[in-house]
Write a protein that holds these residues in place. Structure first.
Motif, PDB file in Angstrom:
ATOM      1  N   GLY A   1     -31.295  60.608  48.908  1.00 44.22           N
ATOM      2  CA  GLY A   1     -30.815  61.097  50.275  1.00 44.22           C
ATOM      3  C   GLY A   1     -31.510  60.541  51.532  1.00 44.22           C
ATOM      4  N   ARG A   2     -31.845  61.814  52.383  1.00 45.67           N
ATOM      5  CA  ARG A   2     -32.451  61.029  53.640  1.00 45.67           C
ATOM      6  C   ARG A   2     -34.130  61.119  53.572  1.00 45.67           C
ATOM      7  NH1 ARG A   2     -29.307  65.136  57.600  1.00 45.67           N
ATOM      8  NH2 ARG A   2     -27.184  64.578  56.743  1.00 45.67           N
ATOM      9  N   LEU A   3     -34.518  61.420  52.346  1.00 43.06           N
ATOM     10  CA  LEU A   3     -36.014  61.342  52.058  1.00 43.06           C
ATOM     11  C   LEU A   3     -36.679  60.007  52.298  1.00 43.06           C
ATOM     12  CD1 LEU A   3     -38.629  62.810  51.691  1.00 43.06           C
ATOM     13  CD2 LEU A   3     -38.306  62.763  49.283  1.00 43.06           C
ATOM     14  N   GLY A   4     -36.222  59.052  51.710  1.00 41.58           N
ATOM     15  CA  GLY A   4     -36.735  57.669  51.981  1.00 41.58           C
ATOM     16  C   GLY A   4     -36.573  57.249  53.341  1.00 41.58           C
ATOM     17  N   ALA A   5     -35.784  57.621  54.126  1.00 40.52           N
ATOM     18  CA  ALA A   5     -35.932  57.349  55.636  1.00 40.52           C
ATOM     19  C   ALA A   5     -37.015  57.875  56.540  1.00 40.52           C
ATOM     20  CB  ALA A   5     -34.588  57.227  56.308  1.00 40.52           C
ATOM     21  N   LEU A   6     -37.053  59.212  56.058  1.00 43.14           N
ATOM     22  CA  LEU A   6     -38.022  59.936  56.617  1.00 43.14           C
ATOM     23  C   LEU A   6     -39.413  59.485  56.123  1.00 43.14           C
ATOM     24  CD1 LEU A   6     -39.256  62.770  57.610  1.00 43.14           C
ATOM     25  CD2 LEU A   6     -38.706  63.913  55.553  1.00 43.14           C
TER      26      LEU A   6
END
Length: 297
Positions: free
Chosen positions: A104-109
């Motif tokens: 999900g969005r964790l990698g970008a965060l």
């Protein structure tokens, strides 16, 4: 010998004037002179040659100057590092997660956080949800990203980002032609499922099926969402997956949104209320980053 003695000595050595050194240090000259005399007495050697017209360094004083500067530099570096750690700008951050959350969005965060806080070492620990919560309570980790966390009084929980649940099925499946699938239409299907003993998210999906009027016929249970994708591709059955995993599925798989269900794959951040400064700094960064991503989306 104290750091004060070294600072006074360096000031006099660099200005070669007790008057100028006192002005730089914003102290009166008599205490400054007394500190230098105390330092020379402790070292047992004269550091300055004093005449009525000039002040100069002795050979011992010139040698001591390099050491004094190095010690003061190291002391300032240590103080800066301690202050940075206290502000949450340096150190290490232990993060628990499941593999599916990284889709999900964790990698970008995490990438954005590392770019802003390069002196914080991120350490990721892939664990089951139950293991994550135990690690948090026992202070082996600082934060966890997980779906459907337990309501534990020792942990604070807040939603990180919303995520829907969809259906992964073999590409040639009879339901593959539909744009979306009603959960009730899956009553006769064979399912591959996340292991319910390890995952409250899996138990949530089971409850959604029950609310839709059927108990899913489970052929295999596994502990990892990517394993579900592989089982669906091999033809074992269909799977309910978070959107972030379904969108990354293989060519042999069709992913369809679900209709007629309250199934949710929202990701939450769990942490201790008495977290360390580095965790607090990360939380503030994550809230702003995720809010901006949600606004853009």
């Amino acid at each position: 010998m104290e750091l004060r003695h070294l600072r006074y000595f360096v000031a006099v050595a660099e200005t070669l004037s007790f008057t100028a050194a006192a002005a730089r240090l914003r102290v009166s000259q008599p205490p400054l002179s007394q500190q230098i005399r105390d330092l020379e007495r402790e070292l047992g050697v004269a550091l300055f040659e004093r005449t009525s017209r000039r002040v100069g360094l002795t050979a011992a004083g010139a040698a001591f100057l390099d050491h004094a500067r190095a010690i003061l530099d190291q002391a300032e570096l240590a103080a800066e590092q301690v202050r940075a750690i206290g502000r949450g700008h340096m150190g290490s951050l232990e993060i628990g997660l499941t593999g599916s959350v990284l889709g999900g969005r964790l990698g970008a965060l995490l990438a954005a956080y590392s770019a802003c806080y390069p002196k914080v070492a991120l350490r990721l620990h892939e664990m089951s949800p139950q293991e994550q919560e135990t690690a948090l309570i026992n202070r082996r980790t600082d934060l966890s990203f997980l779906r459907w966390p337990n309501d534990d009084p020792d942990l604070a929980i807040e939603r990180a980002w919303p995520e829907t649940v969809g259906l992964a099925l073999p590409r040639r499946h009879r339901l593959g032609a539909r744009r979306c699938v009603d959960l009730a239409d899956l009553r006769d299907e064979s399912f591959v499922f996340l292991r319910r003993t390890d995952s409250r998210f899996a138990r949530h999906l089971w409850t959604c099926c029950i609310d839709a009027g059927f108990a899913p016929r489970i052929i295999q249970e596994v502990g990892d969402a990517q394993a579900l994708v592989n089982l669906v591709a091999a033809g074992f059955g269909v799977a309910l997956l978070p959107e972030s995993i379904g969108r990354l599925s293989r060519a042999e798989i069709a992913y369809r949104p679900l209709a007629g269900t309250a199934a949710s794959a929202d990701v939450s951040i769990a942490y201790r209320a008495d977290h360390r400064a580095v965790a607090g700094e990360f939380l503030e960064f994550a809230r702003k980053f995720l809010a901006e991503r949600h606004r853009v989306a």
